[in-house]
Design a protein around this motif. Sequence first.
Motif, PDB file in Angstrom:
ATOM      1  N   VAL A  54      -6.623   1.190 -18.848  1.00 39.74           N
ATOM      2  CA  VAL A  54      -6.154  -0.193 -19.219  1.00 39.74           C
ATOM      3  C   VAL A  54      -5.497  -0.814 -17.293  1.00 39.74           C
ATOM      4  N   GLU A  55      -5.954   1.084 -16.450  1.00 36.73           N
ATOM      5  CA  GLU A  55      -5.871   0.104 -14.613  1.00 36.73           C
ATOM      6  C   GLU A  55      -7.174  -0.376 -14.281  1.00 36.73           C
ATOM      7  N   LEU A  56      -7.978  -0.322 -15.313  1.00 37.42           N
ATOM      8  CA  LEU A  56      -9.235  -0.350 -14.914  1.00 37.42           C
ATOM      9  C   LEU A  56      -9.833  -2.030 -15.784  1.00 37.42           C
ATOM     10  N   GLY A  57      -8.994  -2.210 -16.963  1.00 35.58           N
ATOM     11  CA  GLY A  57      -8.968  -4.089 -17.129  1.00 35.58           C
ATOM     12  C   GLY A  57      -7.557  -4.639 -16.335  1.00 35.58           C
ATOM     13  N   LYS A  58      -6.744  -3.651 -14.961  1.00 36.72           N
ATOM     14  CA  LYS A  58      -5.985  -5.336 -14.600  1.00 36.72           C
ATOM     15  C   LYS A  58      -6.391  -4.899 -13.102  1.00 36.72           C
ATOM     16  N   ALA A  59      -7.407  -4.192 -12.198  1.00 38.57           N
ATOM     17  CA  ALA A  59      -7.997  -4.187 -11.387  1.00 38.57           C
ATOM     18  C   ALA A  59      -9.354  -5.445 -12.003  1.00 38.57           C
ATOM     19  N   TYR A  60      -9.668  -5.602 -13.276  1.00 38.32           N
ATOM     20  CA  TYR A  60     -11.050  -6.411 -13.055  1.00 38.32           C
ATOM     21  C   TYR A  60      -9.753  -7.965 -13.006  1.00 38.32           C
ATOM     22  N   TYR A  61      -8.568  -7.910 -14.096  1.00 31.41           N
ATOM     23  CA  TYR A  61      -8.587  -9.192 -13.583  1.00 31.41           C
ATOM     24  C   TYR A  61      -7.905  -9.746 -13.186  1.00 31.41           C
ATOM     25  N   THR A  62      -7.339  -8.654 -11.835  1.00 37.20           N
ATOM     26  CA  THR A  62      -6.502  -9.416 -10.813  1.00 37.20           C
ATOM     27  C   THR A  62      -7.594 -10.197  -9.694  1.00 37.20           C
ATOM     28  N   SER A  63      -8.869  -9.567  -9.817  1.00 35.93           N
ATOM     29  CA  SER A  63     -10.008  -9.361  -8.553  1.00 35.93           C
ATOM     30  C   SER A  63      -9.845 -11.066  -9.000  1.00 35.93           C
ATOM     31  N   THR A  64     -10.157 -12.292  -7.450  1.00 32.34           N
ATOM     32  CA  THR A  64     -10.546 -13.427  -8.044  1.00 32.34           C
ATOM     33  C   THR A  64     -12.123 -13.541  -7.419  1.00 32.34           C
ATOM     34  N   THR A  65     -12.936 -12.453  -7.346  1.00 31.56           N
ATOM     35  CA  THR A  65     -14.098 -12.814  -6.601  1.00 31.56           C
ATOM     36  C   THR A  65     -15.095 -12.929  -7.913  1.00 31.56           C
ATOM     37  N   PRO A  66     -15.931 -13.943  -7.814  1.00 29.89           N
ATOM     38  CA  PRO A  66     -16.612 -14.091  -9.420  1.00 29.89           C
ATOM     39  C   PRO A  66     -17.527 -13.132  -9.226  1.00 29.89           C
ATOM     40  N   ILE A  67     -18.436 -12.805 -10.848  1.00 29.23           N
ATOM     41  CA  ILE A  67     -18.679 -11.963 -11.471  1.00 29.23           C
ATOM     42  C   ILE A  67     -20.091 -12.107 -12.409  1.00 29.23           C
ATOM     43  N   PHE A  68     -20.602 -10.958 -11.751  1.00 27.34           N
ATOM     44  CA  PHE A  68     -22.424 -11.025 -12.556  1.00 27.34           C
ATOM     45  C   PHE A  68     -22.145  -9.865 -13.502  1.00 27.34           C
ATOM     46  N   SER A  69     -22.219 -10.253 -14.762  1.00 29.65           N
ATOM     47  CA  SER A  69     -21.930  -9.384 -15.927  1.00 29.65           C
ATOM     48  C   SER A  69     -23.493  -8.700 -16.660  1.00 29.65           C
ATOM     49  N   ILE A  70     -24.030  -7.867 -16.666  1.00 30.28           N
ATOM     50  CA  ILE A  70     -25.843  -7.886 -17.390  1.00 30.28           C
ATOM     51  C   ILE A  70     -25.149  -6.792 -18.732  1.00 30.28           C
ATOM     52  N   LEU A  71     -25.099  -7.284 -20.081  1.00 37.31           N
ATOM     53  CA  LEU A  71     -24.730  -5.956 -21.170  1.00 37.31           C
ATOM     54  C   LEU A  71     -26.236  -5.541 -21.534  1.00 37.31           C
ATOM     55  N   VAL A  72     -26.401  -4.167 -20.622  1.00 38.38           N
ATOM     56  CA  VAL A  72     -27.444  -3.739 -21.265  1.00 38.38           C
ATOM     57  C   VAL A  72     -27.344  -2.635 -22.094  1.00 38.38           C
ATOM     58  N   ARG A  73     -26.730  -2.716 -22.741  1.00 41.50           N
ATOM     59  CA  ARG A  73     -26.247  -1.648 -23.387  1.00 41.50           C
ATOM     60  C   ARG A  73     -25.648  -1.792 -24.876  1.00 41.50           C
TER      61      ARG A  73
END
Length: 155
Positions: A5-24
């Motif tokens: 949950v803390e990781l999710g909050k950090a992820y949603y709180t960030s306003t920095t653009p993000i590039f995600s790669i689904l590898v596995r």
Amino acid sequence: MKWGVELGKAYYTSTTPIFSILVRRAYGVAGGIMLDSRQPWMRISWPSANWGSLPLDGGIEVGHRHELKTIREEAEKQKAGTGEEAFKRRYTELDEMYTRLMNPVRTANVFNVEEIVDPKDTRRICCRWAKEMYGVVMVERLADRASRKIVPVFS
């Protein structure tokens, strides 16, 4: 769960653009965190990626628990020792059915994956995106963030 949950909050709180790669693999809440958290984002996937609500093995056991339990019990009542065989036979049928239904393109649409790319092209795509983001787009975002036009979701 607490740290997830803390990781999710950090992820949603960030306003920095993000590039995600689904590898596995990306399943359940961990995969869901990646959905529509903020703009702009870029999401690509390798052909080896496997994502969805649940992994197929656990999903069959959870989604068809009652049916599989009933099959095993009914077979045991009728003939001793055949319950496990009937269970395995039905489980195999369900596994084959869901495997046929699995479609990476359909799932990519749900997860907002722009492209399923060859791994060798990943660096080129990522570099192109970074050049676009850290040009005019990032200057505008930083100005919007300073003026509080862009604020974290969990503030």
